[in-house]
Design a protein around this motif. Structure first.
Motif, PDB file in Angstrom:
ATOM      1  N   ILE A  46       0.850  -1.190   0.000  1.00 21.53           N
ATOM      2  CA  ILE A  46       0.000   0.000   0.000  1.00 21.53           C
ATOM      3  C   ILE A  46       0.881   1.233   0.000  1.00 21.53           C
ATOM      4  N   LEU A  56      -8.561   5.144  -4.579  1.00 17.91           N
ATOM      5  CA  LEU A  56      -7.638   4.018  -4.418  1.00 17.91           C
ATOM      6  C   LEU A  56      -7.717   3.136  -5.646  1.00 17.91           C
ATOM      7  N   SER A  58      -6.565  -0.630  -6.825  1.00 23.11           N
ATOM      8  CA  SER A  58      -6.104  -1.908  -6.299  1.00 23.11           C
ATOM      9  C   SER A  58      -5.691  -2.811  -7.458  1.00 23.11           C
ATOM     10  N   ALA A  93      -2.670   0.203  -4.169  1.00 21.55           N
ATOM     11  CA  ALA A  93      -2.515  -1.029  -3.405  1.00 21.55           C
ATOM     12  C   ALA A  93      -2.295  -2.168  -4.381  1.00 21.55           C
ATOM     13  N   PHE A 118      -6.577  -1.434   3.882  1.00 23.13           N
ATOM     14  CA  PHE A 118      -6.513  -0.011   3.542  1.00 23.13           C
ATOM     15  C   PHE A 118      -7.596   0.767   4.293  1.00 23.13           C
TER      16      PHE A 118
END
Length: 451
Positions: A46, A56, A58, A93, A118
């Motif tokens: 992360i 975010l 991922s 992430a 997270f």
């Protein structure tokens, strides 16, 4: 220079409208760098920039070594895109499953664990996007159907979005055809070991190399390549053959043939519990007519003085291969899309990719249409050969376009022209992002879809 910077700023402002600062969304101001291990041995990474914008991304990597083999979790599949995103306020992430190979089952479980970490450590993002390359793109597509509680949108790029069952059948058709027509008696499924499969690949490559030296062999390679819809422009750094440059197209197909038709099958069979591919009931004459390659194959057969109908008849009578239904069911669960999207999805494929072929994008759009979810899907294409060779500018343009759809509720700028303008503007502000080559494309249909 000032004008170009203003253009970039304007584009980003439009696409990123509504972004929430991290301090307002979560109370966390960054920066943060975190590495860890989930209970099943998968690992995560992360990174949160100092001025997080609330989004975010991922990431899930493609087929390859898992954390159990020492591979580390990574934040993105493109260094330039990763650097740009962090520099512009995006948190990243990444999740690395523990097992090697086709670890979709674990990844579908582990990515939500990483997002949960997270949420706990940093705070809940205003927008969470799943993205991934190749097999990781398949994971992103799976999350888009199954986990709307975890992600708000998905960007599968160079992803196997037709699913592993269709992909393995596509490869099997080419392998079956070429080994039958070149009289190379090798096993194509139900392998007992990696060594047995490796021996098959060695024998096949030897037969292919000999065949490529003769007009007859080249014609038969082109026929087999048609069944897997191998791209007639496969080699990065080479010019695209002309539309009637049959020999040039075949040379490109040959260059990609072995890796496409004889991609690793034993690891998937071990994971699934048996043979995962079949060609019982397949009509190869019909497949050729639907492949989009009939003109090329006929021309090469005529030049070689071969009887195409005789070779098709030979394929029709050759002993067929059966799959284990339980093994097929495992691969279908992990993961063959059913099209029931729950969040917006933007896919990205290269015209000349073979791992998967661009026809998988067509199969994905078709299954989404059958499920009545077309409004949630858009597809983008890049002009060129190679697997996952997108520039940073192309990837960032796709990320920003998807993010805008999630925030606004509307798709904007998903055609080739606006994507090229956005990517070019991004590259103008950061030369390290590379160039852009989006094009509008309607791929041929995948010959053997599943389900």
């Amino acid at each position: 220079m000032k004008r170009r910077a203003a253009i970039v700023a304007g584009l980003l402002a439009v696409l990123a409208a509504g972004a929430t600062p991290a301090t307002a969304a979560t109370g966390h101001s960054g920066p943060l760098s975190l590495r860890g291990t989930h209970p099943d041995g998968s690992t995560y990474a992360i990174e949160v920039p100092e001025h997080w914008n609330g989004t975010l991304l991922s990431y899930t990597p493609g087929y390859g070594p898992g954390a159990g083999s020492g591979a580390e979790a990574v934040l993105a599949g493109n260094t330039a895109a990763q650097q740009w995103l962090l520099a512009h306020g995006y948190a990243l992430a990444g999740t690395r499953p523990f097992g090697d190979g086709w670890s979709v089952e674990e990844s579908l479980r582990d990515v939500p664990l990483t997002v949960a970490v997270f949420d706990r450590v940093v705070g809940r993002p205003s927008v969470t996007l799943a993205w991934g390359a190749s097999m990781g793109g398949e994971v992103a597509a799976g999350l888009a159907e199954r986990r709307p509680d975890v992600i708000d949108g998905a960007l599968p790029y160079c992803g196997s979005v037709a699913g592993p069952v269709a992909m393995q059948n596509q490869a099997l058709d080419a392998a079956f055809a070429v080994t039958t027509l070149l009289s190379t008696p090798v096993k194509l499924s139900g392998f007992a070991s990696t060594g047995e499969e490796a021996a098959t690949v060695v024998a096949a490559k030897s037969a292919l190399a000999q065949a490529q030296d003769t007009p007859e062999g080249r014609a038969r390679i082109a026929l087999a390549a048609a069944f897997a819809q191998i791209s007639p422009w496969s080699v990065p750094g080479t010019p695209e053959p002309g539309p009637r440059d049959w020999a040039g197209q075949e040379a490109q197909e040959y260059a990609a043939f072995a890796d496409t038709a004889f991609s690793p099958r034993y690891p998937l069979e071990q994971r699934a519990g048996g043979p995962v591919s079949w060609n019982t009931g397949v009509d190869y004459g019909r497949e050729l007519r639907q492949s989009g390659r009939l003109g090329q194959v006929r021309a090469l057969y005529a030049a070689a003085g071969l009887d195409l109908d005789a070779d098709l008849a030979r394929l029709a009578t050759a002993p067929r291969i059966q799959a284990d239904p339980h093994a097929v069911a495992y691969l279908a669960r992990n993961f063959s899309p059913e099209g029931r999207l729950t969040v917006p999805v933007l896919t990205l494929h290269a015209k000349g990719d073979n791992f998967p072929t661009v026809t998988q994008a067509r199969a994905y759009s078709d299954v989404v249409a059958r499920a009545g979810r077309t409004a949630l899907l858009r597809e983008a294409f890049v002009d060129g050969p190679g697997h996952c060779t997108f520039s940073g500018a192309e990837l960032v343009a796709a990320v920003l376009t998807l993010e805008h759809r999630v925030k606004s509720g509307n798709w904007t700028g998903t055609g080739a022209a606006p994507l090229n303008r956005l990517a070019a503007a991004l590259a103008g502000g950061d030369s390290g992002l590379g160039g852009t080559g989006f094009l509008d494309l309607r791929p041929d249909r995948l010959l053997r879809t599943y389900p």
